[in-house]
Write an enzyme that holds these catalytic residues in place. Structure first.
Site, mmCIF file in Angstrom:
data_model
loop_
_atom_site.group_PDB
_atom_site.id
_atom_site.type_symbol
_atom_site.label_atom_id
_atom_site.label_comp_id
_atom_site.label_asym_id
_atom_site.label_seq_id
_atom_site.Cartn_x
_atom_site.Cartn_y
_atom_site.Cartn_z
ATOM 1 C CB SER A 101 -7.648 -7.598 30.447
ATOM 2 O OG SER A 101 -7.129 -6.797 31.469
ATOM 3 C CD GLU A 144 -7.591 -13.243 40.948
ATOM 4 O OE1 GLU A 144 -7.178 -14.155 41.680
ATOM 5 O OE2 GLU A 144 -7.621 -13.328 39.703
ATOM 6 N N PRO A 145 -8.989 -7.180 40.642
ATOM 7 C CG PRO A 145 -9.726 -5.287 41.790
ATOM 8 C CD PRO A 145 -9.671 -6.798 41.893
ATOM 9 N N GLY A 146 -6.755 -5.320 38.600
ATOM 10 C CA GLY A 146 -5.402 -4.762 38.513
ATOM 11 C C GLY A 146 -5.485 -3.374 37.910
ATOM 12 N NE ARG A 147 -7.030 -3.088 31.793
ATOM 13 C CZ ARG A 147 -6.127 -3.351 30.859
ATOM 14 N NH1 ARG A 147 -5.485 -2.369 30.280
ATOM 15 N NH2 ARG A 147 -5.891 -4.604 30.499
ATOM 16 N NE ARG A 159 -2.494 -1.845 27.978
ATOM 17 C CZ ARG A 159 -3.498 -1.179 27.457
ATOM 18 N NH1 ARG A 159 -3.410 0.115 27.231
ATOM 19 N NH2 ARG A 159 -4.621 -1.791 27.149
ATOM 20 C CE1 TYR A 212 -1.467 -6.236 33.500
ATOM 21 C CE2 TYR A 212 -3.340 -4.750 33.281
ATOM 22 C CZ TYR A 212 -2.783 -5.916 33.781
ATOM 23 O OH TYR A 212 -3.544 -6.738 34.574
ATOM 24 C CB CYS A 257 15.038 0.598 15.325
ATOM 25 S SG CYS A 257 16.312 1.737 15.843
ATOM 26 C CD GLU A 258 10.342 -3.207 15.850
ATOM 27 O OE1 GLU A 258 9.384 -3.489 15.095
ATOM 28 O OE2 GLU A 258 11.301 -3.959 16.055
#
Ligand SMILES: *Cc1c(COP(=O)(O)O)cnc(C)c1O
Length: 467
Positions: free
Chosen positions: A238, A313-316, A357, A418, A388-389
């Site tokens: 990807s 199959e493009p998504g992004r 991401r 995404y 809290c990270e």
């Protein structure tokens, strides 16, 4: 104290100090995004302040015309590149990038098929009214129920990922007396990541069959009375820039495609990269399409076999650039890094629950103040969330006007893919709504969660009627 340790070098070398920290880089924002006379960012003709006032923040904003334009352009590019070799191309929108019934209708309207990879995604596509014959189903561990359901609704094709699944699907189709079209997922050994690709001879990953095993798998499919083998399927990764990885993969696939013989389709998956920051420079889709399909055709010619029909199959690449996330700045603080270097932390009212991401992949994004333009000098900032990270980062490195302040609206572009689909309820933060904008109008396409939604799943809370 001496030099700033390299791990704390304030700005990475790729990040340029902008001439204008209000500018909207055209490759990153939905087409037509601009600032109105008051300096407020507009998306699809709707101002960010109006959106925030009406729908609250955080808010996912999706520009319908931009999704449609990318769908149209992508389909036209692959069709034209295929037509140059006398074959056809089908484009499946990879639903996992962003799936809702509205988006399914937009892409179907523009002529795309849809690729799903779970029973839930299939349900959304069907509820949107998608033609089951125009759906594909992939995934390395589809359940028996998911396979049965897919066969029963008449799904166009299923990508077989393992021998276990092959036998399961064959039994299901046979019991129902149908002939299910299938593809075989193969690993070409090519793994592409952004600018480079790595080609290996041996595979150590969960998806699909090795190239070496594919012919035997094809024999097994052909021996199953309930299955109709239509082709090979491959997906190399990807956010890929350039055509080299796809071409290497295609060359390896065509060899096996030729060895198996008589396969009408070759599906080369998705993975086409988009610009997340102004330094990203993805290959235009028509160049990519021609580069990949010409390479397939050349390989077929070399082997003296006909060019198969192709599928992608493009998504992004369809939804990524069309999405912008709006946040409200809550707090800011300045951190001295030594040697006079300073980083301004800008905390917003969302974070890794609406955009996983950066935490998941170290992904880079960009940001702009959305509620006003500012003449202040650019300052190095890190946009962080409310979770809290310490890894709860939205935009790791960016320059924003130094007067960015609590109360400002912040817009993070290129969040169409995404982000919504990877959202969580970490820290019991409700997931934001999705608003579609078009021609100056805005409407909810996925409603936001409420605290009551979150509490409603907790079986420890007595409901009305229980004692
Ligand atoms: C994720 C995925 C895609 C889409 O990838 P993008 O990078 O969004 O284009 C296509 N096909 C398969 C099999 C996938 O797993």
């Amino acid at each position: 104290m001496s030099a700033v340790p390299s791990s704390r070098t304030p700005a990475p070398s790729w990040l340029r100090i902008p001439d204008d920290a209000n500018a909207l880089a055209p490759a990153v924002w939905p087409s037509g995004s601009d600032r109105d006379a008051d300096g407020v960012i507009r998306i699809g003709g709707v101002s960010a302040t109006a959106l925030a006032e009406r729908f609250g923040t955080p808010l996912y904003v999706l520009d319908e015309d931009d999704v449609r334009a990318h769908a149209r352009r992508t389909l036209a590019a692959f069709r034209a590149a295929a037509a140059a070799h006398g074959v056809q191309a089908r484009v499946y929108y990879a639903g996992k990038a962003f799936l809702s019934t509205e988006v399914v209708r937009w892409v179907a309207d523009e002529g795309l098929a849809v690729d799903v990879c779970s029973g839930g995604e299939l349900a959304v596509a069907l509820r949107a009214g998608a033609d089951p014959a125009h759906l594909g189903f992939h995934g390395n561990n589809k359940s028996v129920t998911e396979l049965e359901n897919a066969v029963d609704v008449g799904i166009g094709s299923i990508v077989i990922d393992s021998i276990v699944e092959l036998d399961r699907l064959a039994a299901i189709a046979e019991r129902r007396g149908v002939e299910q079209s299938v593809l075989i997922r193969v690993n070409s050994g090519v793994h592409a990541e952004t600018h480079d690709f790595l080609a290996t001879a041996h595979e150590d990953q969960k998806f699909g069959f090795t190239l070496q095993d594919a012919p035997a798998v094809a024999d097994r499919v052909r021996a199953a009375s309930g299955l109709q083998l239509v082709g090979l399927h491959c997906h190399i990764g990807s956010q890929i820039f350039g055509t080299a990885g796809f071409q290497e993969s295609a060359a390896r696939l065509v060899e096996v495609h030729a060895a198996i013989g008589d396969l009408p389709v070759l599906n080369l998956g998705g993975g086409f990269g988009i610009a997340y920051t102004s330094v990203d420079d993805p290959t235009p889709i028509d160049e990519l399409a021609a580069g990949i399909i010409d390479a397939v055709a050349a390989e077929c010619a070399r082997r003296g076999i006909p060019v198969p029909n192709l599928a992608f199959e493009p998504g992004r690449a369809i939804v990524g650039q069309a999405g912008v996330t709006l946040y409200r700045v809550g707090t800011t603080k300045s951190v001295e890094l030594g040697e006079g270097a300073v980083r301004l932390y800008v905390s917003v009212d969302g974070g890794m629950s609406d955009n996983a991401r950066p935490a998941l992949y170290g992904a880079q994004f960009s940001a702009r103040i959305a509620s006003r333009a500012s003449g202040d000098e650019p300052a190095l900032v890190r946009v962080v969330g409310k979770h809290c990270e310490s890894g709860d980062i939205v935009v790791d490195h960016e320059y924003l006007p130094a007067d960015v302040s609590p109360g400002d609206l912040l817009a993070v572009p290129a969040t169409g893919a995404y982000c919504f689909s990877l959202a969580s309820n970490y820290n019991y933060v409700p997931r934001p709504p999705v608003v579609a904008v078009r021609g100056g109008e805005a409407r909810i396409i996925v409603r936001g969660e409420t605290i009551d939604d979150l509490l409603s799943r907790d079986a420890g809370i007595p409901t009305k009627g229980t004692v």
